[in-house]
Design a protein around this motif. Structure first.
Motif, PDB file in Angstrom:
ATOM      1  N   ILE A 201      -0.328  -2.698  18.469  1.00  0.00           N
ATOM      2  CA  ILE A 201       0.535  -3.636  17.772  1.00  0.00           C
ATOM      3  C   ILE A 201       2.005  -3.234  17.863  1.00  0.00           C
ATOM      4  CG2 ILE A 201      -1.156  -4.603  16.167  1.00  0.00           C
ATOM      5  CD1 ILE A 201      -0.418  -2.480  14.150  1.00  0.00           C
ATOM      6  N   TRP A 202       2.869  -4.158  17.438  1.00  0.00           N
ATOM      7  CA  TRP A 202       4.311  -3.975  17.471  1.00  0.00           C
ATOM      8  C   TRP A 202       4.833  -3.516  16.113  1.00  0.00           C
ATOM      9  CZ3 TRP A 202       7.158  -4.458  21.901  1.00  0.00           C
ATOM     10  CH2 TRP A 202       6.534  -5.084  22.994  1.00  0.00           C
ATOM     11  N   PRO A 203       6.075  -3.025  16.047  1.00  0.00           N
ATOM     12  CA  PRO A 203       6.617  -2.538  14.771  1.00  0.00           C
ATOM     13  C   PRO A 203       6.591  -3.566  13.649  1.00  0.00           C
ATOM     14  CG  PRO A 203       8.000  -1.800  16.575  1.00  0.00           C
ATOM     15  CD  PRO A 203       6.996  -2.732  17.174  1.00  0.00           C
ATOM     16  N   TRP A 204       6.896  -4.831  13.965  1.00  0.00           N
ATOM     17  CA  TRP A 204       6.892  -5.858  12.915  1.00  0.00           C
ATOM     18  C   TRP A 204       5.495  -6.120  12.371  1.00  0.00           C
ATOM     19  CZ3 TRP A 204       9.422  -6.589  17.636  1.00  0.00           C
ATOM     20  CH2 TRP A 204       8.631  -7.100  18.675  1.00  0.00           C
ATOM     21  N   ASP A 205       4.471  -5.691  13.113  1.00  0.00           N
ATOM     22  CA  ASP A 205       3.097  -5.837  12.630  1.00  0.00           C
ATOM     23  C   ASP A 205       2.752  -4.791  11.576  1.00  0.00           C
ATOM     24  OD1 ASP A 205       2.283  -7.975  14.407  1.00  0.00           O
ATOM     25  OD2 ASP A 205       2.247  -6.496  16.027  1.00  0.00           O
ATOM     26  N   TYR A 206       3.317  -3.586  11.708  1.00  0.00           N
ATOM     27  CA  TYR A 206       2.892  -2.493  10.834  1.00  0.00           C
ATOM     28  C   TYR A 206       3.962  -1.990   9.872  1.00  0.00           C
ATOM     29  CZ  TYR A 206       5.053   0.598  14.430  1.00  0.00           C
ATOM     30  OH  TYR A 206       5.905   1.214  15.308  1.00  0.00           O
ATOM     31  N   ALA A 207       5.212  -2.443  10.021  1.00  0.00           N
ATOM     32  CA  ALA A 207       6.311  -1.870   9.231  1.00  0.00           C
ATOM     33  C   ALA A 207       6.072  -1.985   7.731  1.00  0.00           C
ATOM     34  CB  ALA A 207       7.634  -2.539   9.610  1.00  0.00           C
ATOM     35  N   ALA A 208       5.793  -3.182   7.248  1.00  0.00           N
ATOM     36  CA  ALA A 208       5.621  -3.378   5.804  1.00  0.00           C
ATOM     37  C   ALA A 208       4.421  -2.612   5.279  1.00  0.00           C
ATOM     38  CB  ALA A 208       5.474  -4.870   5.487  1.00  0.00           C
ATOM     39  N   ALA A 209       3.313  -2.688   6.010  1.00  0.00           N
ATOM     40  CA  ALA A 209       2.099  -1.995   5.576  1.00  0.00           C
ATOM     41  C   ALA A 209       2.299  -0.490   5.531  1.00  0.00           C
ATOM     42  CB  ALA A 209       0.937  -2.349   6.498  1.00  0.00           C
ATOM     43  N   SER A 210       3.055   0.047   6.494  1.00  0.00           N
ATOM     44  CA  SER A 210       3.257   1.503   6.518  1.00  0.00           C
ATOM     45  C   SER A 210       4.002   1.980   5.282  1.00  0.00           C
ATOM     46  CB  SER A 210       3.999   1.911   7.787  1.00  0.00           C
ATOM     47  OG  SER A 210       5.348   1.473   7.777  1.00  0.00           O
ATOM     48  N   ILE A 211       4.964   1.183   4.814  1.00  0.00           N
ATOM     49  CA  ILE A 211       5.728   1.562   3.620  1.00  0.00           C
ATOM     50  C   ILE A 211       4.847   1.521   2.384  1.00  0.00           C
ATOM     51  CG2 ILE A 211       7.696   0.967   2.157  1.00  0.00           C
ATOM     52  CD1 ILE A 211       8.990  -0.297   4.669  1.00  0.00           C
ATOM     53  N   MET A 212       4.080   0.453   2.235  1.00  0.00           N
ATOM     54  CA  MET A 212       3.190   0.344   1.081  1.00  0.00           C
ATOM     55  C   MET A 212       2.059   1.363   1.160  1.00  0.00           C
ATOM     56  SD  MET A 212       2.969  -3.755   0.258  1.00  0.00           S
ATOM     57  CE  MET A 212       2.903  -4.415   1.933  1.00  0.00           C
ATOM     58  N   GLY A 213       1.533   1.565   2.364  1.00  0.00           N
ATOM     59  CA  GLY A 213       0.442   2.519   2.523  1.00  0.00           C
ATOM     60  C   GLY A 213       0.848   3.928   2.155  1.00  0.00           C
ATOM     61  N   ASP A 214       2.059   4.311   2.526  1.00  0.00           N
ATOM     62  CA  ASP A 214       2.557   5.644   2.181  1.00  0.00           C
ATOM     63  C   ASP A 214       2.550   5.867   0.671  1.00  0.00           C
ATOM     64  OD1 ASP A 214       3.957   8.152   3.112  1.00  0.00           O
ATOM     65  OD2 ASP A 214       5.495   7.360   1.782  1.00  0.00           O
ATOM     66  N   THR A 219      -1.536   7.127   5.745  1.00  0.00           N
ATOM     67  CA  THR A 219      -0.606   7.556   6.780  1.00  0.00           C
ATOM     68  C   THR A 219      -0.724   6.620   7.970  1.00  0.00           C
ATOM     69  OG1 THR A 219      -0.818   9.879   6.107  1.00  0.00           O
ATOM     70  CG2 THR A 219       0.038   9.453   8.312  1.00  0.00           C
ATOM     71  N   THR A 220       0.401   6.222   8.534  1.00  0.00           N
ATOM     72  CA  THR A 220       0.411   5.357   9.708  1.00  0.00           C
ATOM     73  C   THR A 220       0.809   6.185  10.920  1.00  0.00           C
ATOM     74  OG1 THR A 220       1.033   3.457   8.330  1.00  0.00           O
ATOM     75  CG2 THR A 220       1.343   3.243  10.715  1.00  0.00           C
ATOM     76  N   LEU A 221      -0.100   6.258  11.897  1.00  0.00           N
ATOM     77  CA  LEU A 221       0.069   7.115  13.063  1.00  0.00           C
ATOM     78  C   LEU A 221      -0.316   6.377  14.339  1.00  0.00           C
ATOM     79  CD1 LEU A 221      -1.712  10.294  11.662  1.00  0.00           C
ATOM     80  CD2 LEU A 221       0.761  10.000  11.894  1.00  0.00           C
ATOM     81  N   THR A 222       0.124   6.916  15.476  1.00  0.00           N
ATOM     82  CA  THR A 222      -0.382   6.440  16.751  1.00  0.00           C
ATOM     83  C   THR A 222      -1.775   7.020  16.979  1.00  0.00           C
ATOM     84  OG1 THR A 222       0.427   8.284  18.082  1.00  0.00           O
ATOM     85  CG2 THR A 222       1.974   6.465  17.649  1.00  0.00           C
ATOM     86  N   PHE A 223      -2.438   6.521  18.011  1.00  0.00           N
ATOM     87  CA  PHE A 223      -3.769   7.044  18.327  1.00  0.00           C
ATOM     88  C   PHE A 223      -3.719   8.533  18.665  1.00  0.00           C
ATOM     89  CE2 PHE A 223      -5.437   2.699  20.062  1.00  0.00           C
ATOM     90  CZ  PHE A 223      -5.357   2.185  18.792  1.00  0.00           C
ATOM     91  N   GLN A 234       2.347  -0.049  20.429  1.00  0.00           N
ATOM     92  CA  GLN A 234       1.613   1.211  20.499  1.00  0.00           C
ATOM     93  C   GLN A 234       0.238   1.057  19.865  1.00  0.00           C
ATOM     94  OE1 GLN A 234       4.870   3.542  18.404  1.00  0.00           O
ATOM     95  NE2 GLN A 234       4.402   5.019  20.028  1.00  0.00           N
ATOM     96  N   GLY A 235      -0.634   1.999  20.178  1.00  0.00           N
ATOM     97  CA  GLY A 235      -1.891   2.090  19.461  1.00  0.00           C
ATOM     98  C   GLY A 235      -1.623   2.669  18.085  1.00  0.00           C
ATOM     99  N   ILE A 236      -1.888   1.899  17.045  1.00  0.00           N
ATOM    100  CA  ILE A 236      -1.515   2.265  15.680  1.00  0.00           C
ATOM    101  C   ILE A 236      -2.736   2.227  14.779  1.00  0.00           C
ATOM    102  CG2 ILE A 236      -0.183   1.544  13.643  1.00  0.00           C
ATOM    103  CD1 ILE A 236       1.612   2.675  15.786  1.00  0.00           C
ATOM    104  N   MET A 237      -2.791   3.174  13.851  1.00  0.00           N
ATOM    105  CA  MET A 237      -3.835   3.148  12.826  1.00  0.00           C
ATOM    106  C   MET A 237      -3.237   3.569  11.497  1.00  0.00           C
ATOM    107  SD  MET A 237      -6.004   6.467  14.075  1.00  0.00           S
ATOM    108  CE  MET A 237      -5.177   8.015  14.436  1.00  0.00           C
ATOM    109  N   MET A 238      -3.662   2.916  10.440  1.00  0.00           N
ATOM    110  CA  MET A 238      -3.313   3.353   9.088  1.00  0.00           C
ATOM    111  C   MET A 238      -4.578   3.894   8.458  1.00  0.00           C
ATOM    112  SD  MET A 238      -1.157   1.454   6.075  1.00  0.00           S
ATOM    113  CE  MET A 238      -2.441   0.398   5.429  1.00  0.00           C
ATOM    114  N   ILE A 239      -4.555   5.185   8.118  1.00  0.00           N
ATOM    115  CA  ILE A 239      -5.748   5.858   7.622  1.00  0.00           C
ATOM    116  C   ILE A 239      -5.421   6.635   6.354  1.00  0.00           C
ATOM    117  CG2 ILE A 239      -6.837   6.024   9.895  1.00  0.00           C
ATOM    118  CD1 ILE A 239      -5.826   8.819  10.166  1.00  0.00           C
ATOM    119  N   PRO A 240      -6.415   6.885   5.510  1.00  0.00           N
ATOM    120  CA  PRO A 240      -6.169   7.703   4.315  1.00  0.00           C
ATOM    121  C   PRO A 240      -5.722   9.110   4.712  1.00  0.00           C
ATOM    122  CG  PRO A 240      -8.285   6.568   4.175  1.00  0.00           C
ATOM    123  CD  PRO A 240      -7.802   6.413   5.577  1.00  0.00           C
ATOM    124  N   THR A 241      -4.660   9.590   4.104  1.00  0.00           N
ATOM    125  CA  THR A 241      -4.134  10.909   4.447  1.00  0.00           C
ATOM    126  C   THR A 241      -5.183  11.990   4.270  1.00  0.00           C
ATOM    127  OG1 THR A 241      -1.923  10.187   3.780  1.00  0.00           O
ATOM    128  CG2 THR A 241      -2.286  12.550   3.979  1.00  0.00           C
TER     129      THR A 241
END
Length: 254
Positions: A201-214, A219-223, A234-241
């Motif tokens: 996905i692209w930055p606009w796909d994950y930007a908002a979620a990454s802030i709230m998820g933190d 944690t929002t990371l690449t593969f 990039q290959g992106i995943m949001m996973i529990p820290t």
């Protein structure tokens, strides 16, 4: 910051109302990078409205957005990140499971994010100094449980190819769901319905979620387990820290 946050929520709701009013209008559909990468006049109109309102209110701020080549580094000043309609294919084909997404950064630090599930009428908002809510309900931080008690989300191609061992991870869970929208998928992670969302996905796909998820223990990371660059697809995943060590046994093996 609270004034800006309330402004962000209001303009997202404003464009969502516009989408609802015109939901059954004839769409002008174009393709971008592939036959399934669609954009409509509604995507463009929504983004134009958001950009206009933001720059009228905050003329010194900058925009990073999906359409019209609007690019700006999130590390350079005050930057709004816009995805006008995330899940355009769902919008075109089903009129459901799409979202308006807005995030705000100051010199690379996420201040807040907003995801509005337009048809589901669910506004996810917060991050930074703000607690994360779905509408008026405060969302709890990540609640741990075994992998085999979670669902996860990805896209069909990644799962089919077992990119980065994602299908192997899926075998340890209750199964995989495909929603066709990064924002909708991320919202289900934020609300504890999914373990993770994994996709290219692209930055606009994950930007908002990454802030709230933190804020909620994700944690929002690449593969590869690195910080996203907020510039490219990039290959992106949001996973529990707290699940990093467990999940990297599957994902970081390449």
């Amino acid at each position: 910051m609270e004034k800006k946050f309330n402004f962000a929520k209001q303009i997202v709701l404003n464009v969502a109302s516009y989408i609802k009013e015109h939901l059954n209008d004839q769409l002008e559909i174009e393709t971008k990078s592939s036959p399934t990468d669609l954009v409509t006049q509604m995507d463009k109109e929504v983004q134009d409205n958001l950009v206009t309102w933001i720059l009228e209110a905050y003329p010194a701020d900058h925009i990073l957005a999906e359409e019209n080549g609007l690019r700006h580094s999130i590390s350079d000043g005050n930057v709004w990140v816009i995805d006008p309609i995330d899940g355009t294919n769902n919008f075109v084909a089903q009129k459901v499971d799409f979202a308006v997404v807005l995030a705000y950064f100051e010199n690379g630090i996420g201040q807040f994010g907003v995801i509005y599930d337009v048809i589901g009428d669910k506004l996810y908002h917060g991050g930074g100094q703000f607690d994360v809510y779905c509408n008026e309900q405060k969302l709890p931080s990540y609640q741990d449980r075994p992998l085999n008690q979670f669902l996860m989300a990805s896209n069909a191609g990644i799962f089919e190819r077992n990119d980065w061992g994602i299908a192997d991870l899926a075998k340890e869970t209750l199964g995989v769901r495909v929603y066709g929208s990064a924002a909708i998928s991320f919202s289900k992670v934020l609300s504890g319905q999914l373990l993770t969302y994994i996709s290219y996905i692209w930055p606009w796909d994950y930007a908002a979620a990454s802030i709230m998820g933190d804020k909620l223990g994700y944690t929002t990371l690449t593969f590869a387990g690195e910080q996203p660059d907020f510039k490219s697809r990039q290959g992106i995943m949001m996973i529990p820290t707290m699940k990093l060590d467990e999940i990297k046994k599957y994902i970081y093996r390449k």
